[in-house]
Design a protein around this motif. Sequence first.
Motif, PDB file in Angstrom:
ATOM      1  N   ASP A  49      -6.620   0.738   1.847  1.00 58.39           N
ATOM      2  CA  ASP A  49      -6.329   0.256   0.269  1.00 58.39           C
ATOM      3  C   ASP A  49      -6.361  -1.249   0.076  1.00 58.39           C
ATOM      4  N   THR A  52      -3.321  -3.173  -1.075  1.00 52.99           N
ATOM      5  CA  THR A  52      -2.172  -3.477  -0.039  1.00 52.99           C
ATOM      6  C   THR A  52      -2.869  -4.533   0.848  1.00 52.99           C
ATOM      7  N   ARG A 157       8.377  -0.669   1.845  1.00 53.25           N
ATOM      8  CA  ARG A 157       8.021  -0.224   0.569  1.00 53.25           C
ATOM      9  C   ARG A 157       8.447   1.262   0.468  1.00 53.25           C
ATOM     10  N   ALA A 159       7.944   5.205  -0.588  1.00 49.58           N
ATOM     11  CA  ALA A 159       6.831   6.086  -0.915  1.00 49.58           C
ATOM     12  C   ALA A 159       7.578   7.426  -1.541  1.00 49.58           C
ATOM     13  N   ASP A 276       2.520   7.560  -4.016  1.00 50.11           N
ATOM     14  CA  ASP A 276       2.492   6.269  -4.525  1.00 50.11           C
ATOM     15  C   ASP A 276       2.811   6.241  -6.286  1.00 50.11           C
ATOM     16  N   SER A 279       0.252   4.662  -8.401  1.00 54.64           N
ATOM     17  CA  SER A 279      -1.144   4.767  -8.160  1.00 54.64           C
ATOM     18  C   SER A 279      -1.674   5.264  -9.323  1.00 54.64           C
ATOM     19  N   SER A 307       8.391   3.306   3.917  1.00 58.53           N
ATOM     20  CA  SER A 307       7.388   2.604   4.883  1.00 58.53           C
ATOM     21  C   SER A 307       8.189   1.671   5.683  1.00 58.53           C
ATOM     22  N   GLN A 338       6.206  -5.130  -6.156  1.00 54.42           N
ATOM     23  CA  GLN A 338       6.155  -4.107  -7.091  1.00 54.42           C
ATOM     24  C   GLN A 338       5.444  -4.234  -8.657  1.00 54.42           C
ATOM     25  N   LEU A 343       0.593  -4.599  -6.551  1.00 53.68           N
ATOM     26  CA  LEU A 343       0.412  -3.714  -5.638  1.00 53.68           C
ATOM     27  C   LEU A 343       1.063  -2.383  -6.472  1.00 53.68           C
ATOM     28  N   SER A 345       3.963  -0.928  -5.537  1.00 56.32           N
ATOM     29  CA  SER A 345       4.822  -0.258  -4.732  1.00 56.32           C
ATOM     30  C   SER A 345       6.327  -0.377  -4.913  1.00 56.32           C
ATOM     31  N   SER A 347      10.257  -1.099  -4.729  1.00 60.96           N
ATOM     32  CA  SER A 347      11.065  -1.805  -3.704  1.00 60.96           C
ATOM     33  C   SER A 347      11.963  -1.053  -2.948  1.00 60.96           C
TER      34      SER A 347
END
Length: 402
Positions: A49, A52, A157, A159, A276, A279, A307, A338, A343, A345, A347
Motif C-alpha cells: 500500500d 502506508t 493502527r 483494522a 480499512d 479505504s 495491527s 488518521q 493514510l 487509518s 488510531s
Amino acid sequence: MKTLIAALAAALGLAAGALPPAASRAGDWQETLQEARGQTVYFHAWGGDERTNAFLAWLGGRLETGQGVTLRQVKLSDTAEAVARVVAEKAAGRDEGGAVDLIWINGPNFAAMKAQGLLQGPFVADLPNARWLDLSPGSANTVDFTVPVEGLESPWRLAKFVFTYDTARIGAPPARMADWPDWAAAHPGRITHPDPSNFMGATFLKQALIELAPAGTDLSVPPGDDSYGAATAPLWQWYEALRPHLWRDGTAFPANEFAQRQLLNDGEVDLAMSFDPASAAAAIRDGLLPDTVRVHVPAPGSIGNVSFVAIPYNAAHAAGARVVANALLDPQVQAHMQDIDVLGSFSVLDPARLDEAGQAAFAALPQDPALPALEDLGAVLPEPDPAWMTRLTADWQQRYAR
C-alpha cells in the motif's frame, strides 16, 4: 492510580509490584534513547500500500530529526518472509545481530513467534506513549487473534472489516448476514466476495460464521471435528442459498479486495469489502472509486483487530526498534496517520486518556463524506481462533473451487 497500575500489570501478565517506579522507567527510557541514537532500524512491513509506505517514510524523517534514528522499511509481500528469516537465524545460532529489527506482524505469525520464544519483551509498558493506550484486560490492545499479547508487541493502527457499496446503484446492504441471500436474489450477479484463499474472502466467511453460529459456540478455541461441524452447518446452508446469486453465478471470484474494488469501480458489481474503514474515502480521492461509494457495517458489529509491531529476540537494533514503536504511539503521529489525506487509518489510542494537545490534533482532522466516524463502526467482534479460518478456507475450497 493503584487501580490503573493493577490493570496495566494484569494486561501485561505482571504483578503490580513488578512495575518499576515512574522515575526509574523515565531514566531507563533516556538510556534507550541514547543507545538508539545513530542506529538504523530495519522495519519489515507489508509494502503493498503506497499510502502506508509514504506514511512510514514521513515517520522516518521525523525520527531522524528528533531521535537520530534512521528508519528503513523492508517491504514485504507476506509477513511470513520476515518470520522465516528470524527462524532461520535461530536455527543457525545467530542469537545476536539479527537482520530484522521490527516486524509489522499479524496474529498467526505472532502466535507462532511467541510460542517459539522468538520475540523480545515484554516492552510495551516501558514505552512513554503507552500511557495513551487502553491496556486493560480484554481490550483490543492486549489480545491478538485470541492470543494474549503480554507486552510482546505494540499496537499502532486499528483494522475493522467493512463493506463498501455504491449508493448510486443500490441501497445499504442488509443489517445482518442472515438476510444476504434474499438481498442477493434481488440483485442477481451484482455482489461477490474475494476468493477465501485470500484473507479478505476468508474474513467474509468468518463474519458470517460469527453471526450465524448457534448460540453458545466458542470460537475463541480451536475447533474439534464435532464442534466445527455444528458451528458451520448454518453457515454452509446460508452460503448455498447465497451462491447462485453471486457475480458469475458464484463460479469465479476476484483474487483479493483490490480486484473486487476494481469490479466495483467498473460497475460490474455494486459492493466490495475492506479491513480499512477509510479505504473508500482514500480510493475516491485517488480516482479509484466513484464519489457515491459509502461504508456499511453490519448491525451486530464486525470483525476487528489491531495491527501490532514486534521486536525479534535477536534484533541488532532493539533500542531503535523500541523508539520506533514509541513514536508510532505519539498522539501527533497517530492523528497524522488518521488524516484521510495521509493514510486514514483509525488510531489505537484511547481518546479519554489524551491530553488537550492530543485531543486538539484529532479534532482538527479533515472530514470526508465517505469516511465513517468512529462511533459509526459499531462493536468490534473478536477474531476467531486462527484454526477456524484454516478449516473454513479448506472446506470452502473442497466444496466450491473449480
